[in-house]
Motif scaffolding. Sequence first.
Motif, PDB file in Angstrom:
ATOM      1  N   THR A  14       0.838  -1.195   0.000  1.00 29.83           N
ATOM      2  CA  THR A  14       0.000   0.000   0.000  1.00 29.83           C
ATOM      3  C   THR A  14       0.873   1.245   0.000  1.00 29.83           C
ATOM      4  O   THR A  14       1.777   1.374   0.831  1.00 29.83           O
ATOM      5  N   LEU A  15       0.608   2.135  -0.948  1.00 31.11           N
ATOM      6  CA  LEU A  15       1.346   3.390  -1.042  1.00 31.11           C
ATOM      7  C   LEU A  15       0.444   4.548  -0.619  1.00 31.11           C
ATOM      8  O   LEU A  15      -0.714   4.631  -1.033  1.00 31.11           O
ATOM      9  N   GLY A  16       0.972   5.422   0.215  1.00 27.21           N
ATOM     10  CA  GLY A  16       0.242   6.619   0.620  1.00 27.21           C
ATOM     11  C   GLY A  16       0.366   7.704  -0.432  1.00 27.21           C
ATOM     12  O   GLY A  16       1.444   7.904  -0.996  1.00 27.21           O
ATOM     13  N   VAL A  17      -0.738   8.389  -0.692  1.00 24.18           N
ATOM     14  CA  VAL A  17      -0.754   9.432  -1.722  1.00 24.18           C
ATOM     15  C   VAL A  17      -1.334  10.707  -1.128  1.00 24.18           C
ATOM     16  O   VAL A  17      -2.518  10.768  -0.782  1.00 24.18           O
ATOM     17  N   THR A  18      -0.501  11.737  -1.000  1.00 26.52           N
ATOM     18  CA  THR A  18      -0.970  13.029  -0.516  1.00 26.52           C
ATOM     19  C   THR A  18      -1.613  13.815  -1.664  1.00 26.52           C
ATOM     20  O   THR A  18      -1.361  13.515  -2.824  1.00 26.52           O
ATOM     21  N   PRO A  19      -2.408  14.826  -1.360  1.00 20.35           N
ATOM     22  CA  PRO A  19      -3.098  15.582  -2.419  1.00 20.35           C
ATOM     23  C   PRO A  19      -2.199  16.637  -3.061  1.00 20.35           C
ATOM     24  O   PRO A  19      -2.580  17.794  -3.210  1.00 20.35           O
ATOM     25  N   TRP A  20      -0.982  16.227  -3.429  1.00 15.78           N
ATOM     26  CA  TRP A  20      -0.031  17.134  -4.076  1.00 15.78           C
ATOM     27  C   TRP A  20       0.316  16.563  -5.443  1.00 15.78           C
ATOM     28  O   TRP A  20       0.500  15.360  -5.597  1.00 15.78           O
ATOM     29  N   THR A  21       0.456  17.426  -6.429  1.00 18.61           N
ATOM     30  CA  THR A  21       0.781  16.945  -7.770  1.00 18.61           C
ATOM     31  C   THR A  21       2.147  16.263  -7.812  1.00 18.61           C
ATOM     32  O   THR A  21       2.363  15.370  -8.628  1.00 18.61           O
ATOM     33  N   SER A  22       3.055  16.663  -6.948  1.00 19.61           N
ATOM     34  CA  SER A  22       4.399  16.076  -6.957  1.00 19.61           C
ATOM     35  C   SER A  22       4.406  14.616  -6.517  1.00 19.61           C
ATOM     36  O   SER A  22       5.359  13.878  -6.804  1.00 19.61           O
ATOM     37  N   THR A  23       3.351  14.192  -5.819  1.00 12.04           N
ATOM     38  CA  THR A  23       3.297  12.810  -5.320  1.00 12.04           C
ATOM     39  C   THR A  23       2.936  11.816  -6.415  1.00 12.04           C
ATOM     40  O   THR A  23       3.347  10.653  -6.371  1.00 12.04           O
ATOM     41  N   VAL A  24       2.174  12.269  -7.408  1.00  8.94           N
ATOM     42  CA  VAL A  24       1.564  11.342  -8.363  1.00  8.94           C
ATOM     43  C   VAL A  24       2.575  10.618  -9.261  1.00  8.94           C
ATOM     44  O   VAL A  24       2.561   9.380  -9.321  1.00  8.94           O
ATOM     45  N   PRO A  25       3.457  11.324  -9.990  1.00  8.59           N
ATOM     46  CA  PRO A  25       4.348  10.592 -10.911  1.00  8.59           C
ATOM     47  C   PRO A  25       5.220   9.529 -10.236  1.00  8.59           C
ATOM     48  O   PRO A  25       5.240   8.372 -10.698  1.00  8.59           O
ATOM     49  N   PRO A  26       5.940   9.861  -9.128  1.00  8.89           N
ATOM     50  CA  PRO A  26       6.745   8.807  -8.500  1.00  8.89           C
ATOM     51  C   PRO A  26       5.913   7.635  -7.990  1.00  8.89           C
ATOM     52  O   PRO A  26       6.334   6.473  -8.081  1.00  8.89           O
ATOM     53  N   THR A  27       4.724   7.933  -7.456  1.00  7.61           N
ATOM     54  CA  THR A  27       3.866   6.870  -6.934  1.00  7.61           C
ATOM     55  C   THR A  27       3.399   5.942  -8.044  1.00  7.61           C
ATOM     56  O   THR A  27       3.396   4.711  -7.890  1.00  7.61           O
TER      57      THR A  27
END
Length: 293
Positions: free
Chosen positions: A42-55
């Motif tokens: 399970t990966l945590g995803v914050t509501p920031w655009t910077s989180t999306v590509p690496p995740t």
Amino acid sequence: MKKVVLGIIGVLLVGLIVACGQDEDATDGETQEETSNSQTITLGVTPWTSTVPPTEIASLILQDMGYEIEQTQADAGSVYVGLSGGDIDVFMDSWLPVHDVYLEKYSDSIEETAMSYDNAASGWVVPTYMEDINSIADIKGIEDEFDNEMYGIEDGASVTGVIDELIEGYDLDIEQVNSSEGGMIAQAMRKMENEEPVIFYGWRPHSMFNKFDLKVLEEEKGFFESASVHVITNNELQETAPDAYEFLSNWSIPIDDVEEMIVKIEEDEIEPKVVAQEWIDNNQDKVDEMLGK
């Protein structure tokens, strides 16, 4: 005699067919059991655009390694709580030193596993048409020009507390107005459309620097430092999924690549998974290196 021989052959053939059927059933059962027992990360995803590509990139690679992947959307504080409790295994977008408070608080259960990239600038941002405002100190005494407000991200983010400390440290008559990242940008855009004074929180990587003419204000008192972005895992992952942990411990990605992917996702409206797969396809040597091949 011939009938006896034929009878024996018939019995043998039936036995062979039954045995093959049992072996096939057993194989199917083993496959089903193996699939049902595949491990979930399970990966945590914050509501920031910077989180999306690496995740998304990490998710696709981990899926190729045979793991089931889940993503949990939450604010930063909740992501760290999830990591510490074992509900979340990985967070791809930890900003240090801003998030040091979480690493210290949950040091018994989480760890810094790898650095994604460094030299990520962050701080108070204004549009470049505000030529006379180049540092935080320049705001002192003219706070009313900004309606005594600056726009920040959600309350749960640790940077919210840093901004409040900065306001106090510079003795500014400014109130931080918190909302989501998207809400903050929308508020700033409304001001910038009419070239009105506006201050908001900005950071790289982010498409805001591609969309608008912005500058990060100089900050002499050290509330904001150039950040480095890290991968955080809970302490159980190294034991429960050693190959996944090894991959994540080798993780790195250029900040320019992340920013380019953010623009593709936001402006070109390309699906994040498509953008992530494109990066993997174009950087297979780097992926192999992270996988230890």
